[in-house]
Design a protein around this motif. Structure first.
Motif, PDB file in Angstrom:
ATOM      1  N   LEU A 113       1.077  -2.013  -0.311  1.00 47.48           N
ATOM      2  CA  LEU A 113       0.453   0.499   0.111  1.00 47.48           C
ATOM      3  C   LEU A 113       0.441   1.147  -0.445  1.00 47.48           C
ATOM      4  CD1 LEU A 113      -2.574  -0.904   2.683  1.00 47.48           C
ATOM      5  CD2 LEU A 113      -3.183  -0.666   0.357  1.00 47.48           C
ATOM      6  N   LYS A 114       1.867   1.190   0.794  1.00 49.58           N
ATOM      7  CA  LYS A 114       2.900   2.475   1.065  1.00 49.58           C
ATOM      8  C   LYS A 114       3.882   2.690  -0.137  1.00 49.58           C
ATOM      9  CE  LYS A 114       6.921   3.539   2.792  1.00 49.58           C
ATOM     10  NZ  LYS A 114       7.685   4.857   1.689  1.00 49.58           N
ATOM     11  N   LEU A 115       3.675   2.140  -1.617  1.00 50.17           N
ATOM     12  CA  LEU A 115       4.238   1.277  -2.841  1.00 50.17           C
ATOM     13  C   LEU A 115       3.368   2.389  -3.664  1.00 50.17           C
ATOM     14  CD1 LEU A 115       6.602  -1.493  -3.847  1.00 50.17           C
ATOM     15  CD2 LEU A 115       7.287   0.551  -3.842  1.00 50.17           C
ATOM     16  N   ALA A 116       1.951   1.409  -3.563  1.00 56.43           N
ATOM     17  CA  ALA A 116       1.020   1.951  -4.349  1.00 56.43           C
ATOM     18  C   ALA A 116      -0.014   3.679  -4.262  1.00 56.43           C
ATOM     19  CB  ALA A 116      -0.331   1.526  -4.149  1.00 56.43           C
ATOM     20  N   THR A 117       0.841   3.973  -3.206  1.00 59.99           N
ATOM     21  CA  THR A 117       0.907   5.599  -3.043  1.00 59.99           C
ATOM     22  C   THR A 117       1.314   6.987  -3.485  1.00 59.99           C
ATOM     23  OG1 THR A 117       1.454   5.854  -0.778  1.00 59.99           O
ATOM     24  CG2 THR A 117      -0.827   5.332  -0.955  1.00 59.99           C
ATOM     25  N   PHE A 118       3.017   6.057  -3.578  1.00 61.85           N
ATOM     26  CA  PHE A 118       4.154   6.678  -4.519  1.00 61.85           C
ATOM     27  C   PHE A 118       3.527   7.566  -5.933  1.00 61.85           C
ATOM     28  CE2 PHE A 118       7.341   6.566  -2.020  1.00 61.85           C
ATOM     29  CZ  PHE A 118       7.385   8.384  -1.635  1.00 61.85           C
ATOM     30  N   PRO A 119       2.746   6.928  -6.597  1.00 60.43           N
ATOM     31  CA  PRO A 119       2.745   6.814  -7.985  1.00 60.43           C
ATOM     32  C   PRO A 119       1.230   8.607  -7.952  1.00 60.43           C
ATOM     33  CG  PRO A 119       2.199   4.624  -8.327  1.00 60.43           C
ATOM     34  CD  PRO A 119       2.632   5.266  -6.571  1.00 60.43           C
ATOM     35  N   LEU A 120       0.695   8.488  -6.667  1.00 60.10           N
ATOM     36  CA  LEU A 120      -0.587   8.811  -6.533  1.00 60.10           C
ATOM     37  C   LEU A 120      -0.068  10.284  -6.127  1.00 60.10           C
ATOM     38  CD1 LEU A 120      -3.498  10.336  -6.331  1.00 60.10           C
ATOM     39  CD2 LEU A 120      -2.972   9.180  -4.100  1.00 60.10           C
ATOM     40  N   ILE A 121       1.336  10.405  -5.230  1.00 62.05           N
ATOM     41  CA  ILE A 121       2.145  11.592  -4.733  1.00 62.05           C
ATOM     42  C   ILE A 121       2.449  12.259  -6.670  1.00 62.05           C
ATOM     43  CG2 ILE A 121       4.000  11.863  -2.684  1.00 62.05           C
ATOM     44  CD1 ILE A 121       2.229   9.990  -1.012  1.00 62.05           C
ATOM     45  N   ILE A 122       2.756  11.511  -6.793  1.00 60.80           N
ATOM     46  CA  ILE A 122       4.012  12.175  -8.195  1.00 60.80           C
ATOM     47  C   ILE A 122       2.929  12.776  -8.879  1.00 60.80           C
ATOM     48  CG2 ILE A 122       5.613  11.812  -9.795  1.00 60.80           C
ATOM     49  CD1 ILE A 122       6.281   9.359  -7.742  1.00 60.80           C
ATOM     50  N   ALA A 123       2.055  11.971  -9.184  1.00 64.66           N
ATOM     51  CA  ALA A 123       0.838  12.749 -10.439  1.00 64.66           C
ATOM     52  C   ALA A 123       0.127  13.896  -9.583  1.00 64.66           C
ATOM     53  CB  ALA A 123       0.066  11.652 -10.712  1.00 64.66           C
ATOM     54  N   LEU A 124      -0.287  13.777  -8.648  1.00 61.62           N
ATOM     55  CA  LEU A 124      -0.556  15.491  -7.726  1.00 61.62           C
ATOM     56  C   LEU A 124       0.327  16.595  -7.605  1.00 61.62           C
ATOM     57  CD1 LEU A 124      -3.036  13.276  -4.669  1.00 61.62           C
ATOM     58  CD2 LEU A 124      -3.737  14.329  -7.141  1.00 61.62           C
ATOM     59  N   THR A 125       1.778  15.991  -7.175  1.00 62.74           N
ATOM     60  CA  THR A 125       2.860  16.607  -7.448  1.00 62.74           C
ATOM     61  C   THR A 125       3.121  17.410  -9.431  1.00 62.74           C
ATOM     62  OG1 THR A 125       4.146  15.695  -5.569  1.00 62.74           O
ATOM     63  CG2 THR A 125       5.529  17.411  -7.009  1.00 62.74           C
ATOM     64  N   ASN A 137      12.676  18.599 -13.385  1.00 58.88           N
ATOM     65  CA  ASN A 137      11.714  19.600 -11.702  1.00 58.88           C
ATOM     66  C   ASN A 137      12.570  18.787 -10.480  1.00 58.88           C
ATOM     67  OD1 ASN A 137       9.579  19.695 -10.036  1.00 58.88           O
ATOM     68  ND2 ASN A 137       9.878  21.285 -10.662  1.00 58.88           N
ATOM     69  N   ASP A 138      13.170  19.053  -9.901  1.00 61.95           N
ATOM     70  CA  ASP A 138      14.127  18.641  -8.720  1.00 61.95           C
ATOM     71  C   ASP A 138      12.756  18.217  -7.939  1.00 61.95           C
ATOM     72  OD1 ASP A 138      16.479  19.872  -9.876  1.00 61.95           O
ATOM     73  OD2 ASP A 138      16.260  21.024  -8.247  1.00 61.95           O
ATOM     74  N   VAL A 139      11.989  19.129  -7.229  1.00 58.86           N
ATOM     75  CA  VAL A 139      10.876  18.161  -6.573  1.00 58.86           C
ATOM     76  C   VAL A 139       9.970  16.684  -6.939  1.00 58.86           C
ATOM     77  CG1 VAL A 139       8.762  18.746  -5.089  1.00 58.86           C
ATOM     78  CG2 VAL A 139      10.267  20.374  -5.156  1.00 58.86           C
ATOM     79  N   ILE A 140       9.921  16.434  -8.598  1.00 52.63           N
ATOM     80  CA  ILE A 140       9.393  15.990  -8.740  1.00 52.63           C
ATOM     81  C   ILE A 140      10.203  14.481  -9.069  1.00 52.63           C
ATOM     82  CG2 ILE A 140       8.708  14.950 -11.154  1.00 52.63           C
ATOM     83  CD1 ILE A 140       6.953  17.627 -11.622  1.00 52.63           C
ATOM     84  N   GLU A 141      11.307  15.282  -9.909  1.00 50.90           N
ATOM     85  CA  GLU A 141      12.878  14.174  -9.545  1.00 50.90           C
ATOM     86  C   GLU A 141      12.568  13.199  -8.344  1.00 50.90           C
ATOM     87  OE1 GLU A 141      13.845  11.879 -12.141  1.00 50.90           O
ATOM     88  OE2 GLU A 141      11.877  13.791 -12.887  1.00 50.90           O
ATOM     89  N   ARG A 142      12.481  13.587  -7.184  1.00 50.89           N
ATOM     90  CA  ARG A 142      13.243  13.652  -5.820  1.00 50.89           C
ATOM     91  C   ARG A 142      12.051  12.087  -5.615  1.00 50.89           C
ATOM     92  NH1 ARG A 142      17.097  14.948  -2.550  1.00 50.89           N
ATOM     93  NH2 ARG A 142      17.278  15.035  -0.651  1.00 50.89           N
ATOM     94  N   ARG A 143      10.897  12.786  -5.998  1.00 50.15           N
ATOM     95  CA  ARG A 143       9.567  12.116  -5.028  1.00 50.15           C
ATOM     96  C   ARG A 143       9.561  10.075  -6.103  1.00 50.15           C
ATOM     97  NH1 ARG A 143       5.438  16.714  -4.200  1.00 50.15           N
ATOM     98  NH2 ARG A 143       5.836  16.836  -2.010  1.00 50.15           N
ATOM     99  N   ARG A 144      10.356  11.629  -7.402  1.00 50.38           N
ATOM    100  CA  ARG A 144      10.277   9.913  -8.734  1.00 50.38           C
ATOM    101  C   ARG A 144      11.254   8.723  -7.481  1.00 50.38           C
ATOM    102  NH1 ARG A 144      12.282   9.972 -12.933  1.00 50.38           N
ATOM    103  NH2 ARG A 144      11.455   8.107 -13.790  1.00 50.38           N
ATOM    104  N   ARG A 145      12.600   9.212  -7.201  1.00 49.54           N
ATOM    105  CA  ARG A 145      13.857   8.720  -6.869  1.00 49.54           C
ATOM    106  C   ARG A 145      13.120   7.767  -5.605  1.00 49.54           C
ATOM    107  NH1 ARG A 145      16.319  12.906  -8.347  1.00 49.54           N
ATOM    108  NH2 ARG A 145      16.603  14.057  -6.074  1.00 49.54           N
ATOM    109  N   ALA A 146      12.564   8.504  -4.661  1.00 48.28           N
ATOM    110  CA  ALA A 146      12.091   7.622  -3.368  1.00 48.28           C
ATOM    111  C   ALA A 146      11.018   6.538  -3.413  1.00 48.28           C
ATOM    112  CB  ALA A 146      11.459   8.746  -2.411  1.00 48.28           C
ATOM    113  N   HIS A 147      10.852   6.964  -4.737  1.00 53.24           N
ATOM    114  CA  HIS A 147       9.541   5.629  -4.749  1.00 53.24           C
ATOM    115  C   HIS A 147      10.174   4.741  -5.484  1.00 53.24           C
ATOM    116  CE1 HIS A 147       6.305   3.919  -6.518  1.00 53.24           C
ATOM    117  NE2 HIS A 147       6.682   3.851  -7.502  1.00 53.24           N
TER     118      HIS A 147
END
Length: 156
Positions: free
Chosen positions: A32-44, A68-78
């Motif tokens: 579920l944690k993994l599944a939430t990341f694409p949503l977080i990235i999309a909302l960003t 974009n630094d913020v989006i890429e940081r979230r993608r790398r965390a995912h």
């Protein structure tokens, strides 16, 4: 009808044994944690109006930008979550099935790993300075190595 369905599922979990039930429960939390990341990235992407596809940029009135630094940081965390959580799920299920440890150990290792991954994400997205992120990552890696090592030692 609903009561029968729930009862059946509980019976199946009870037949699994406490070790496997704990492994399945914690694996579900991590998935579920993994599944939430694409949503977080999309909302960003939507809030910043920065997209990777021209049709998305046109639809939402944004621009195409790949760095974009913020989006890429979230993608790398995912990506880091995927690189660590997927092996953990395999290892914890094998550990539980093999009999290498009891339910308490399955639960404890899962709790430590899950806490480490949540801390890693918070630290990564919050841009907290090292070594916080590295330490959280290392705790997760140690959990994976522990599980794999225990299974190997138990079976051979």
């Amino acid at each position: 009808f609903q009561h029968y369905y729930i009862t059946n599922n509980l019976r199946i979990i009870m037949l699994m044994g406490a070790e496997l039930a704990a492994a399945v429960w914690w694996s579900t939390i991590l998935l579920l944690k993994l599944a939430t990341f694409p949503l977080i990235i999309a909302l960003t992407r939507v809030t910043k109006k920065i997209f990777v596809a021209g049709e998305d940029a046109a639809f939402f009135g944004g621009e195409v930008k790949l760095d974009n630094d913020v989006i890429e940081r979230r993608r790398r965390a995912h990506l880091n979550d995927m690189e660590n959580i997927i092996p953990f799920i395999g290892l914890i299920l094998i550990y539980a099935i093999s009999g290498a440890g009891d339910a308490g150990c399955v639960t404890l290792v899962s709790q430590i790993f899950t806490a480490a991954r949540v801390i890693h994400t918070v630290v990564y997205l919050g841009e907290v300075k090292q070594p916080a992120r590295g330490l959280a990552w290392f705790v997760g890696v140690v959990c994976n190595i522990y599980l794999g090592g225990k299974v190997i030692l138990h079976l051979y």
